[in-house]
Design an enzyme around this catalytic site. Structure first.
Site, PDB file in Angstrom:
ATOM      1  N   GLN A  27       0.850  -1.198   0.000  1.00 46.06           N
ATOM      2  CA  GLN A  27       0.000   0.000   0.000  1.00 46.06           C
ATOM      3  C   GLN A  27       0.886   1.249   0.000  1.00 46.06           C
ATOM      4  OE1 GLN A  27      -3.450  -0.638   3.048  1.00 46.06           O
ATOM      5  NE2 GLN A  27      -1.787  -2.003   3.612  1.00 46.06           N
TER       6      GLN A  27
ATOM      7  N   HIS B  22      -1.537   1.382  -4.230  1.00 41.62           N
ATOM      8  CA  HIS B  22      -1.935   2.787  -4.071  1.00 41.62           C
ATOM      9  C   HIS B  22      -1.089   3.737  -4.907  1.00 41.62           C
ATOM     10  CE1 HIS B  22      -3.976   1.847   0.083  1.00 41.62           C
ATOM     11  NE2 HIS B  22      -4.654   1.384  -0.951  1.00 41.62           N
TER      12      HIS B  22
ATOM     13  N   THR C  58       0.690  -2.777   8.644  1.00 36.42           N
ATOM     14  CA  THR C  58      -0.534  -2.102   8.193  1.00 36.42           C
ATOM     15  C   THR C  58      -1.600  -2.192   9.275  1.00 36.42           C
ATOM     16  OG1 THR C  58      -2.321  -2.030   6.551  1.00 36.42           O
ATOM     17  CG2 THR C  58      -1.203  -4.151   6.813  1.00 36.42           C
ATOM     18  N   SER C  59      -2.368  -1.109   9.408  1.00 33.21           N
ATOM     19  CA  SER C  59      -3.405  -1.060  10.442  1.00 33.21           C
ATOM     20  C   SER C  59      -4.621  -1.899  10.063  1.00 33.21           C
ATOM     21  CB  SER C  59      -3.825   0.392  10.688  1.00 33.21           C
ATOM     22  OG  SER C  59      -4.228   0.984   9.468  1.00 33.21           O
TER      23      SER C  59
HETATM   24  P1  OAD Z   1      -1.332   3.133   8.967  1.00 31.45           P
HETATM   25  O1  OAD Z   1      -0.638   4.411   9.346  1.00 31.45           O
HETATM   26  O2  OAD Z   1      -2.816   3.074   9.049  1.00 31.45           O
HETATM   27  O3  OAD Z   1      -0.808   1.952   9.888  1.00 31.45           O
HETATM   28  C1  OAD Z   1       0.541   1.717  10.107  1.00 31.45           C
HETATM   29  C2  OAD Z   1       0.667   0.449  10.912  1.00 31.45           C
HETATM   30  O4  OAD Z   1       2.062   0.181  11.046  1.00 31.45           O
HETATM   31  C3  OAD Z   1       0.094   0.515  12.322  1.00 31.45           C
HETATM   32  O5  OAD Z   1      -0.714  -0.632  12.539  1.00 31.45           O
HETATM   33  C4  OAD Z   1       1.339   0.497  13.218  1.00 31.45           C
HETATM   34  O6  OAD Z   1       1.101  -0.201  14.443  1.00 31.45           O
HETATM   35  C5  OAD Z   1       2.307  -0.262  12.357  1.00 31.45           C
HETATM   36  N1  OAD Z   1       3.734   0.006  12.627  1.00 31.45           N
HETATM   37  C6  OAD Z   1       4.299   1.137  13.113  1.00 31.45           C
HETATM   38  N2  OAD Z   1       5.634   0.992  13.175  1.00 31.45           N
HETATM   39  C7  OAD Z   1       5.918  -0.252  12.717  1.00 31.45           C
HETATM   40  C8  OAD Z   1       7.120  -0.991  12.532  1.00 31.45           C
HETATM   41  N3  OAD Z   1       8.291  -0.472  12.828  1.00 31.45           N
HETATM   42  N4  OAD Z   1       7.022  -2.250  12.029  1.00 31.45           N
HETATM   43  C9  OAD Z   1       5.814  -2.786  11.727  1.00 31.45           C
HETATM   44  N5  OAD Z   1       4.662  -2.134  11.889  1.00 31.45           N
HETATM   45  C10 OAD Z   1       4.700  -0.889  12.371  1.00 31.45           C
HETATM   46  O7  OAD Z   1      -0.799   2.762   7.526  1.00 31.45           O
HETATM   47  P2  OAD Z   1      -1.423   1.764   6.433  1.00 31.45           P
HETATM   48  O8  OAD Z   1      -2.039   0.587   7.081  1.00 31.45           O
HETATM   49  O9  OAD Z   1      -0.367   1.562   5.426  1.00 31.45           O
HETATM   50  O10 OAD Z   1      -3.917   5.050   1.692  1.00 31.45           O
HETATM   51  O11 OAD Z   1      -2.544   2.669   5.825  1.00 31.45           O
HETATM   52  C11 OAD Z   1      -3.262   2.162   4.756  1.00 31.45           C
HETATM   53  C12 OAD Z   1      -3.599   3.254   3.796  1.00 31.45           C
HETATM   54  O12 OAD Z   1      -4.314   4.280   4.456  1.00 31.45           O
HETATM   55  C13 OAD Z   1      -2.415   3.980   3.190  1.00 31.45           C
HETATM   56  O13 OAD Z   1      -1.892   3.335   2.067  1.00 31.45           O
HETATM   57  C14 OAD Z   1      -3.009   5.274   2.791  1.00 31.45           C
HETATM   58  C15 OAD Z   1      -3.721   5.527   4.102  1.00 31.45           C
HETATM   59  O14 OAD Z   1      -4.611   6.486   4.211  1.00 31.45           O
HETATM   60  C16 OAD Z   1      -4.157   6.009   0.805  1.00 31.45           C
HETATM   61  O15 OAD Z   1      -3.567   7.073   0.791  1.00 31.45           O
HETATM   62  C17 OAD Z   1      -5.197   5.627  -0.204  1.00 31.45           C
END
Ligand code: OAD
Length: 248
Positions: free
Chosen positions: A104, A122, A191-192
């Protein structure tokens, strides 16, 4: 993390795997210094929520603001390096017969770490497209206007990323679904698991009986569906896991 901390079942499943699919999110780039989406914004941008900037409506309302935010993020991406988690996934690709990396993230760090055939769900922040025609634009004239204009039709240029409310690129989504439906192991990393349709992939893999492995320091809506939940940073867990599974 030592080898003893991984379940022997997980190690043998990974050694026997024919097709591993991996879905990554912003957490995999956190250790490179790129803030995750749902972390607080920093500096100038702290007054905005990413959800309010990453939409077609925001671009219509204030194209300069949205362009400048992406220009700032593009600058960040160009200044950072892939981390140990990205490199571990590039290594994993070389160990299995079939490997599908679905991301993503729009930062291109997987490719810079050596992963090939990355499926970008994305888009990619380094590319720019015409906001009217949707075609990727490589060159444009800098006239001091922000955003710059499409050289063909004069509409504003925008980043080639997927915004909230927009469709994912068809080919990428088809490839992601195919990988989810055929893998024997599915990793969900950093990913969250909140944003659809990517968020459903792990659940789909789980329902069809694939082994689901989550790597994340915190719990997510996927955690209860995961066969193995490895809680911690990707840059620590993944290299240790590779070493435990494929020691030579
Ligand atoms: P998020 O910011 O929602 O989530 C990030 C996740 O990474 C969280 O669950 C954290 O706990 C975890 N995290 C933080 N540090 C970490 C580490 N060192 N190792 C492993 N995990 C860690 O980001 P996404 O899930 O990528 O979309 O968000 C999904 C989409 O929502 C993005 O692609 C973007 C966003 O809005 C669009 O822009 C369409």
């Amino acid at each position: 993390m030592s080898m003893a901390e991984f379940s022997p079942d997980l190690i043998s499943i990974l050694r026997a795997a024919q097709h591993i699919a991996v879905l990554t999110g912003a957490g995999v780039s956190a250790e490179s210094g790129i803030p995750t989406f749902r972390d607080a914004q920093v500096g100038l941008w702290a007054q905005y929520r990413p959800e309010d900037l990453a939409t077609p409506e925001a671009f219509l309302r204030n194209p300069k603001l949205v362009w400048d935010w992406y220009a700032w993020r593009r600058g960040r991406v160009s200044q950072v390096q892939p981390n140990a988690g990205h490199y571990a996934l590039a290594q994993m690709q070389q160990r299995v017969a079939q490997f599908s990396l679905l991301t993503q993230n729009v930062d291109g760090l997987h490719q810079r770490a050596g992963s090939v055939g990355v499926i970008e769900l994305h888009g990619n922040i380094t590319r720019v497209k015409c906001s009217r025609e949707g075609i990727v634009i490589d060159r444009w004239e800098e006239t001091g206007e922000t955003p710059p204009r499409c050289p063909h039709c004069g509409a504003g240029l925008r980043p080639d990323v997927v915004w909230f409310g927009e469709m994912l690129p068809r080919e990428a989504l088809l490839a992601a679904n195919a990988a989810t439906n055929t893998c024997d192991v599915f990793f969900s990393i950093g990913t969250s698991s909140l944003v659809e349709p990517a968020a459903s992939l792990g659940r789909v893999a789980s329902h069809r009986g694939a082994t689901v492995v989550e790597v994340n320091p915190t719990v997510t809506p996927l955690t209860t569906h995961a066969t193995f939940s490895l809680q911690g940073p990707a840059g620590v867990i993944l290299p240790a896991l590779i070493k435990a599974v494929w020691p030579s």
